[in-house]
Write an enzyme that holds these catalytic residues in place. Structure first.
Site, PDB file in Angstrom:
ATOM      1  N   ARG A 255       0.825  -1.218   0.000  1.00  0.00           N
ATOM      2  CA  ARG A 255       0.000   0.000   0.000  1.00  0.00           C
ATOM      3  C   ARG A 255       0.862   1.272   0.000  1.00  0.00           C
ATOM      4  NH1 ARG A 255      -5.274  -1.641   3.639  1.00  0.00           N
ATOM      5  NH2 ARG A 255      -6.386  -2.415   1.839  1.00  0.00           N
TER       6      ARG A 255
ATOM      7  N   GLY B 127      -8.512  -8.199   0.193  1.00  0.00           N
ATOM      8  CA  GLY B 127      -7.247  -8.555   0.828  1.00  0.00           C
ATOM      9  C   GLY B 127      -6.986 -10.046   0.782  1.00  0.00           C
TER      10      GLY B 127
ATOM     11  N   LYS C 111     -19.272 -15.273   2.940  1.00  0.00           N
ATOM     12  CA  LYS C 111     -20.706 -15.051   3.077  1.00  0.00           C
ATOM     13  C   LYS C 111     -21.389 -14.471   1.860  1.00  0.00           C
ATOM     14  CE  LYS C 111     -21.056 -14.083   7.979  1.00  0.00           C
ATOM     15  NZ  LYS C 111     -21.175 -12.838   8.751  1.00  0.00           N
TER      16      LYS C 111
ATOM     17  N   GLY D  41     -13.343  -3.571  -0.174  1.00  0.00           N
ATOM     18  CA  GLY D  41     -14.702  -3.049   0.016  1.00  0.00           C
ATOM     19  C   GLY D  41     -15.038  -2.020  -1.043  1.00  0.00           C
TER      20      GLY D  41
HETATM   21  P1  AMP Z   1     -14.320 -12.817   2.264  1.00  0.00           P
HETATM   22  O1  AMP Z   1     -13.688 -11.869   3.235  1.00  0.00           O
HETATM   23  O2  AMP Z   1     -15.816 -12.721   2.220  1.00  0.00           O
HETATM   24  O3  AMP Z   1     -13.684 -12.788   0.914  1.00  0.00           O
HETATM   25  O4  AMP Z   1     -14.087 -14.263   2.875  1.00  0.00           O
HETATM   26  C1  AMP Z   1     -12.836 -14.831   3.002  1.00  0.00           C
HETATM   27  C2  AMP Z   1     -12.946 -16.001   3.906  1.00  0.00           C
HETATM   28  O5  AMP Z   1     -13.808 -16.974   3.347  1.00  0.00           O
HETATM   29  C3  AMP Z   1     -11.626 -16.690   4.133  1.00  0.00           C
HETATM   30  O6  AMP Z   1     -11.223 -16.466   5.451  1.00  0.00           O
HETATM   31  C4  AMP Z   1     -11.928 -18.153   3.866  1.00  0.00           C
HETATM   32  O7  AMP Z   1     -11.384 -19.022   4.844  1.00  0.00           O
HETATM   33  C5  AMP Z   1     -13.442 -18.204   3.924  1.00  0.00           C
HETATM   34  N1  AMP Z   1     -13.963 -19.367   3.190  1.00  0.00           N
HETATM   35  C6  AMP Z   1     -13.710 -19.740   1.944  1.00  0.00           C
HETATM   36  N2  AMP Z   1     -14.291 -20.924   1.661  1.00  0.00           N
HETATM   37  C7  AMP Z   1     -14.954 -21.303   2.775  1.00  0.00           C
HETATM   38  C8  AMP Z   1     -15.735 -22.447   3.125  1.00  0.00           C
HETATM   39  N3  AMP Z   1     -15.931 -23.433   2.256  1.00  0.00           N
HETATM   40  N4  AMP Z   1     -16.271 -22.504   4.364  1.00  0.00           N
HETATM   41  C9  AMP Z   1     -16.043 -21.510   5.245  1.00  0.00           C
HETATM   42  N5  AMP Z   1     -15.314 -20.410   4.989  1.00  0.00           N
HETATM   43  C10 AMP Z   1     -14.772 -20.303   3.763  1.00  0.00           C
END
Ligand code: AMP
Length: 405
Positions: free
Chosen positions: A44, A361, A205, A385
């Protein structure tokens, strides 16, 4: 530059501003990862050097302001920007004065002691609750440090804070080179992408990414969904997902997206097989499913080998690719194969002329884990974001504040 949502915003660029010899207040995003006061990744900081060098060449006195972490409106040495100063001094090649506060006497004195062609780095803006409250008086104190404002903190541009929003009413301003580069890539993908345009959205999520999915479904040729959020989509199609991550309350929206894809003639790809475990532990015994269905007591932690092939091929045959979010729990080596394959496919697609854009990230850490350098993809967004909100078509407060009527 006319950008964003869309043609509504007219943004002045730093290279068109008359700022020779002036003092310039630059909002940067130095929210860098640190371990016990040591910067573990200076990306950054490096990303702001182009704007800084440009201003130094114009004999400007540069006053930099940033946030770091979430000190919640209080002074907290854990969130001090002090370790950034020596790192910046090396990268910029000029003297960097560090001000112990961003406003008040300490800041004023430090700014006054700096010469043209030197830099002042102000202490963490978020030591003051007024920053996140978008307080005009606080912004006015910041504005006193300079004659011109440059916004170069793409990672903070989706926030209406004093240093991104209120400040823009108080000083003439423009966007720096980092923000320009971010907008050029994201804008092109949204308005006029080379096709096929493929998006891969992963991560934990659905709720975090539902809006971007609604927006992408009107623009892409293929939408691939992986990671924890894929199970809600599979459940929406009545597939068994065992004990995998599920957001019951998002099933209706997942169905809506699938339906919209069908109506728009957009291909939607969900994992066709999975790596599953009974417990989320690095040494847990894992299996690969034979189909998209997951048996009762199992949890999906990564895409399976058939899906790796499917997603990898789709990426390699696309001309524009947008990727946000890992397709498995990649932090654990045993569950990182799918995400690594995706990262490598992104590098290969780039080599063959595709435009590859990454946001978030986690996605950038995933590249590193797969030994793919950021220079092997077209653009790694510095704002997870912000890039998602831009792709959603939202008006970003930091841009709105700077847009010319
Ligand atoms: P995000 O910040 O929404 O991009 O989410 C990233 C997170 O999603 C990471 O910490 C991953 O460990 C989690 N993730 C990816 N695949 C899975 C899964 N199958 N079950 C639970 N968490 C997951």
């Amino acid at each position: 530059m006319t950008t964003g949502n869309k043609a509504i915003l007219k943004l002045a660029k730093i290279q068109d501003a008359h700022i020779k010899g002036k003092s310039v207040l630059v909002r940067v995003d130095y929210n860098v990862p640190m371990d016990k006061g040591v910067i573990t990744d200076d990306t950054r900081i490096k990303e702001t050097i182009k704007t800084i060098k440009f201003l130094l060449d114009l004999d400007c006195r540069i006053v930099l302001m940033s946030h770091l972490g979430r000190p919640k409106g209080k002074q907290d040495p854990k969130y001090s920007l002090a370790p950034v100063a020596p790192c910046l001094e090396k990268l910029a090649g000029v003297k960097v004065h560090f001000a112990l506060d961003c406003v008040g006497e300490a800041a004023k004195k430090t700014v006054a002691s700096a010469k043209n062609k030197e830099i002042v780095l102000l202490e963490n803006l978020r030591y003051h609750p007024e920053e996140e409250a978008n307080d005009e008086n606080f912004a006015a104190q910041l504005a006193k440090h300079a004659e011109f404002f440059v916004q170069d903190a793409f990672g903070a541009i989706h926030r209406a804070h004093a240093s991104t929003s209120a400040i823009a009413k108080l000083l003439p301003g423009a966007i720096g080179f980092l923000v320009q580069k971010e907008l050029e890539y994201l804008d092109k993908a949204m308005i006029n992408p080379a096709r096929p345009f493929v998006a891969l959205i992963g991560g934990a999520k659905v709720s975090d990414k539902i809006n971007v999915l609604y927006s992408l479904i009107d623009k892409v040729d293929t939408l691939m969904i992986g990671g924890g959020m894929a199970y809600t989509f599979l459940a929406a199609q009545h597939s068994n997902i065992g004990k995998s991550l599920l957001e019951q309350e998002k099933i209706r929206e997942a169905r809506e997206i699938i339906l919209k894809a069908f109506k728009n003639n957009v291909e939607i790809l969900l994992p066709a097989d999975h790596v599953v475990v009974k417990e989320i532990k690095p040494d847990a015994a894992k299996e690969t499913t034979q189909s998209m269905a997951i048996a009762e007591e199992w949890i999906g932690v990564d895409i399976g080998p058939r899906t790796e092939l499917l997603f990898g091929e789709k990426i390699k045959s696309a001309k524009t690719i947008f990727w946000n979010g890992p397709v498995g729990i990649f932090e654990t080596d045993a569950f990182s194969a799918g995400t690594k394959t995706v990262a490598k496919a992104m590098a290969e697609a780039t080599k063959h002329g595709a435009v590859t854009i990454l946001g978030g990230g986690d996605t950038v850490s995933a590249l590193k884990k797969a030994d793919v350098g950021v220079e092997q993809v077209s653009h790694c967004s510095t704002g997870g974001g912000a890039s998602l909100e831009f792709m959603e078509g939202k008006m970003l407060p930091g841009l709105v504040a700077l847009s010319q009527k």
